[in-house]
Design an enzyme around this catalytic site. Structure first.
Site, PDB file in Angstrom:
ATOM      1  CG  HIS A  24      42.526 -20.691 -94.702  1.00 37.63           C
ATOM      2  ND1 HIS A  24      43.283 -21.262 -93.702  1.00 37.63           N
ATOM      3  CD2 HIS A  24      41.714 -19.797 -94.094  1.00 37.63           C
ATOM      4  CE1 HIS A  24      42.928 -20.727 -92.534  1.00 37.63           C
ATOM      5  NE2 HIS A  24      41.991 -19.844 -92.744  1.00 37.63           N
ATOM      6  CG  ASN A  25      45.710 -18.767 -92.783  1.00 36.08           C
ATOM      7  OD1 ASN A  25      44.880 -17.872 -92.662  1.00 36.08           O
ATOM      8  ND2 ASN A  25      45.935 -19.641 -91.827  1.00 36.08           N
ATOM      9  CD  GLU A  77      42.270 -15.839 -94.981  1.00 35.09           C
ATOM     10  OE1 GLU A  77      41.651 -15.464 -93.979  1.00 35.09           O
ATOM     11  OE2 GLU A  77      42.769 -16.972 -95.105  1.00 35.09           O
ATOM     12  CG  ASP A 101      44.428 -12.514 -91.530  1.00 38.85           C
ATOM     13  OD1 ASP A 101      43.590 -11.734 -91.086  1.00 38.85           O
ATOM     14  OD2 ASP A 101      44.577 -13.671 -91.103  1.00 38.85           O
ATOM     15  CG  HIS A 149      47.281 -16.518 -88.660  1.00 42.93           C
ATOM     16  ND1 HIS A 149      46.817 -16.742 -87.399  1.00 42.93           N
ATOM     17  CD2 HIS A 149      46.415 -17.125 -89.493  1.00 42.93           C
ATOM     18  CE1 HIS A 149      45.713 -17.469 -87.468  1.00 42.93           C
ATOM     19  NE2 HIS A 149      45.445 -17.726 -88.735  1.00 42.93           N
ATOM     20  CD  GLU A 182      39.490 -13.283 -92.207  1.00 43.03           C
ATOM     21  OE1 GLU A 182      39.541 -12.948 -91.008  1.00 43.03           O
ATOM     22  OE2 GLU A 182      38.603 -14.012 -92.658  1.00 43.03           O
TER      23      GLU A 182
END
Length: 753
Positions: free
Chosen positions: A302-303, A332, A334, A347, A381
């Site tokens: 994640h991230n 991931e 983003d 983020h 994302e």
């Protein structure tokens, strides 16, 4: 003993002579440091010319790889200033940052690059005996302050303290005198090795040896076989195995000739990988890789772009490299609109730094298949405008080329997902998609609006899609009303993100290539309220779980709750060390660390009735008793580097699995002995669902006034445990090895009668 051989190497000679290299931390921070390899052939020492006493050292064993040229963000940023043939990067194991260096000439850069690589190779290919000799030699070097190659009793006593041994003075003096054969009042390195041998003679190993040895001197082939069959529960293959062990571990040629094993050989075997608690055959790729993707647990991050926390941490390509090298198979990305038309990754709405999308994709291309050949999923994302989404699609196609899967494998609308085997070497995009593979699409685009919980958590998978009429429209209509780029949508094949409308809806309408994301809280709630339905859902479709948006410190949730219901993509912050990452590393340590672990058959059957809340209702329910005798510890590292502080170790065994299996038991603590503590305490557990259980061994330094300090841990799946007398080789908080630290146990697994 001395680590010779390698010191005649020309590159190593350059390193020992020392070089002035520039250490680079950023475009503006570039400082000269003097680097050299110390006499032990393992330690690299460096200091600035001006800073009086201050210097730093690190061991070659901490270095994972050497990259040549501009192969780090820092060196890329100064590429104009220093040519590639002067630059190199030392990459460390675990979470330690890189060391970026610039040499004064290409020849000097090459000497360091090749020299460090040779030393790493040597460290990796040493056998147990050489490793132990090296370790003793390193300590001797550290303690021999005046470098005369000798140590008097006072120095030896100080050294024992450094080695985490608190020892009765008389006993130590007695051993010292025994080792001081020349009666000179000091020990040379060979005598010190002898002293160390007497010191580390392990009574507990000797006792086991005595139980099986007829003459107390050696184990004959038959006696060793007997030990392997009775204690190590090896059954049929013990005869052939006994001979292999003698060939591999017996140091004495004469014992080998008569087909026997000495106490030394026996201890070597017990301390080796084969004597470890982890079944050697489960380290290899031993699972069937030809089942649908939804039948596997998949190591997921994640991230992925963060090296620290998600409020002000640094976004970095290194973070992708680290995750992929650890076997992560779902990363991931983003994405946000960049000011110059190039999409960026960070983020959103926070102070984390930004990196360019196309650099991320280039990095993924380079590192995707270094640790594993099995497919990598890019979880997108997407917060970008249609224009920049189209640019993303171009980068993905151009950079990844054939690696990117853009068409159905056999041109047919799939009834089930393809397998990791069929997708080897492929990268799959997980994102929104306009329509599906079926001709007339009965799906309204409103499905795509994320629920409030996800939006509140800042993990919504935007962009939102406007609300077209629900009848089957032609595609162009649909796209003009949506905010998705057609080009990007076309790259999504087997991982189409959709909103979750409940298990009933999924059973009736969902396609195998549709997948939903759940926040940890929603997944936990569903697992509790509808465990069986969740398990069934996860036999057909992939689902992704992500940490709650409240975890701004990038902490992790316990992934076990999600694995219990068969969730495949349980995304964790790989950048955050601790229990949760230990469990992730533990689960994925099997099957060649390839990032895919096959779920057990009762979790792959679409009609399964299994629920983690009531494991006893399973039709082939067979609980097991796990009994662990914690015998002793070996060379535990010091927690506190303070002069004279010695650890008071205890061992805790923790079980993670279905709710009824969660348990912890610990031994008492031993005062002042991190060197060879002996517990001889037995911890017992009952395991209701062995197929889902993970066992974590933790060693801590007991402190009655405050929290215990962490010393080391090792986590593995219950199904990978070997019974019998075994060593557990401890890992640091970062999940890296800390040899020769270990725990010696006797494990027995029996059926409940």
């Amino acid at each position: 003993y001395s680590p010779t051989g390698i010191q005649d190497d020309l590159d190593v000679k350059v390193m020992m002579a020392g070089s002035t290299l520039r250490k680079v931390k950023s475009r503006s921070w570039k400082k000269q440091r003097h680097f050299r390899l110390l006499e032990d052939g393992m330690t690299i020492w460096y200091k600035s010319r001006w800073a009086g006493k201050g210097h730093s050292t690190f061991s070659v064993t901490e270095v994972e790889a050497v990259r040549e040229g501009h192969q780090s963000e820092v060196l890329l940023s100064i590429a104009e200033e220093f040519s590639a043939d002067l630059c190199f990067t030392l990459v460390f194991h675990g979470r330690q940052g890189n060391l970026d260096l610039v040499a004064e000439s290409p020849e000097e850069a090459q000497a360091w690059i090749q020299g460090v690589r040779k030393l790493i190779h040597r460290a990796q290919t040493m056998d147990e005996k050489e490793r132990l000799d090296q370790w003793v030699w390193d300590w001797f070097q550290k303690a021999d302050k005046n470098k005369d190659g000798k140590m008097n009793f006072k120095e030896v006593r100080k050294l024992l303290k450094m080695m985490n041994v608190e020892m009765n003075e008389e006993h130590a003096l007695h051993l010292f005198t025994m080792a001081d054969k020349s009666q000179s009042g000091s020990l040379e390195i060979e005598q010190f090795v002898h002293f160390y041998k007497i010191l580390t003679q392990r009574d507990e190993v000797w006792k086991v040896f005595q139980d099986y040895s007829g003459d107390g001197e050696k184990l004959m082939l038959e006696e060793l076989e007997n030990f392997l069959r009775v204690e190590q529960q090896e059954g049929e293959q013990s005869a052939q195995h006994a001979q292999e062990l003698i060939d591999s571990y017996e140091p004495s040629e004469s014992a080998k000739k008569e087909g026997a094993m000495s106490l030394d050989g026996f201890q070597m075997y017990l301390c080796s990988q084969q004597g470890s608690i982890f079944k050697p055959e489960h380290r290899d790729l031993y699972q069937d890789m030809s089942q649908p993707l939804s039948h596997y647990f998949i190591s997921s991050s994640h991230n992925t772009y963060l090296l620290e926390n998600q409020l002000r941490g640094q976004s970095s390509l290194e973070a992708y490299i680290q995750a992929l090298k650890r076997g992560c198979r779902c990363v991931e990305v983003d994405c946000w609109d960049g000011s110059d038309g190039e999409p960026v990754v960070y983020h959103g709405h926070t102070l984390t730094s930004k990196i360019v999308f196309k650099d991320v994709i280039s990095t993924i291309k380079e590192y995707a298949f270094k640790a594993s050949d099995f497919p990598v999923i890019l979880s997108l994302e997407n917060h970008c405008s249609v224009e920049q989404q189209t640019i993303m699609a171009e980068h993905l196609s151009q950079i990844l080329g054939d690696m990117l899967l853009t068409t159905l494998l056999d041109g047919q609308v799939p009834q089930q997902l393809p397998s990791p085997q069929e997708l080897k070497g492929k990268i799959l995009l997980k994102a929104k998609k306009i329509g599906g593979f079926e001709d007339c699409l009965d799906e309204t685009m409103t499905d795509e609006v994320s629920d409030e919980e996800d939006i509140a958590n800042g993990d919504a998978e935007s962009p939102t899609v406007e609300n077209p009429p629900a009848e089957c429209m032609n595609e162009n209509d649909k796209i003009s009303k949506s905010k998705l780029s057609r080009q990007l949508s076309d790259l999504v094949v087997y991982c189409k993100s959709v909103h979750f409308h409940g298990f009933d809806h999924a059973r009736l309408h969902a396609k195998c290539y549709e997948m939903s994301s759940f926040s940890e809280s929603k997944a936990k709630r569903l697992a509790k309220e509808a465990g069986t339905e969740f398990v069934q859902y996860n036999t057909r479709q992939l689902c992704r779980i992500y940490p709650s948006g409240l975890r701004t410190d990038s902490s992790n949730y316990n992934p076990q709750d999600m694995w219990n219901v068969g969730c495949q993509i349980v995304a964790l912050n790989f950048q955050t060390a601790g229990l949760e990452m230990d469990l992730n590393d533990g689960l994925f340590r099997q099957n060649h660390c390839c990032g895919y672990v096959l779920k057990h058959d009762f979790m792959r059957d679409g009609n399964t009735q299994f629920t983690p809340e009531k494991p006893e209702e399973r039709k082939d329910y067979r609980p097991l008793r796990l009994s662990i005798q914690v015998i002793s510890g070996q060379q535990l590292p010091k927690v506190n580097q303070k002069e004279g502080s010695i650890v008071d170790p205890l061992v805790r065994v923790e079980i993670y699995g279905v709710p009824q299996d969660q348990a912890k038991e610990e031994t008492s603590h031993i005062n002042n002995n991190g060197f060879n503590p002996v517990w001889n305490e037995t911890l017992n557990f009952i395991i209701h669902t062995p197929e889902l259980a993970l066992v974590r061994f933790v060693v801590e330094d007991y402190d009655k006034a405050s929290r215990n300090d962490f010393i080391g841990q090792f986590t593995l799946p219950f199904t990978c445990i070997q019974a019998g007398y075994r060593h557990i080789h401890l890992l640091s908080k970062d999940g890296t090895a800390i040899p020769p630290a270990s725990i010696f146990v006797n494990v027995s697994i029996t059926e409940l009668t």
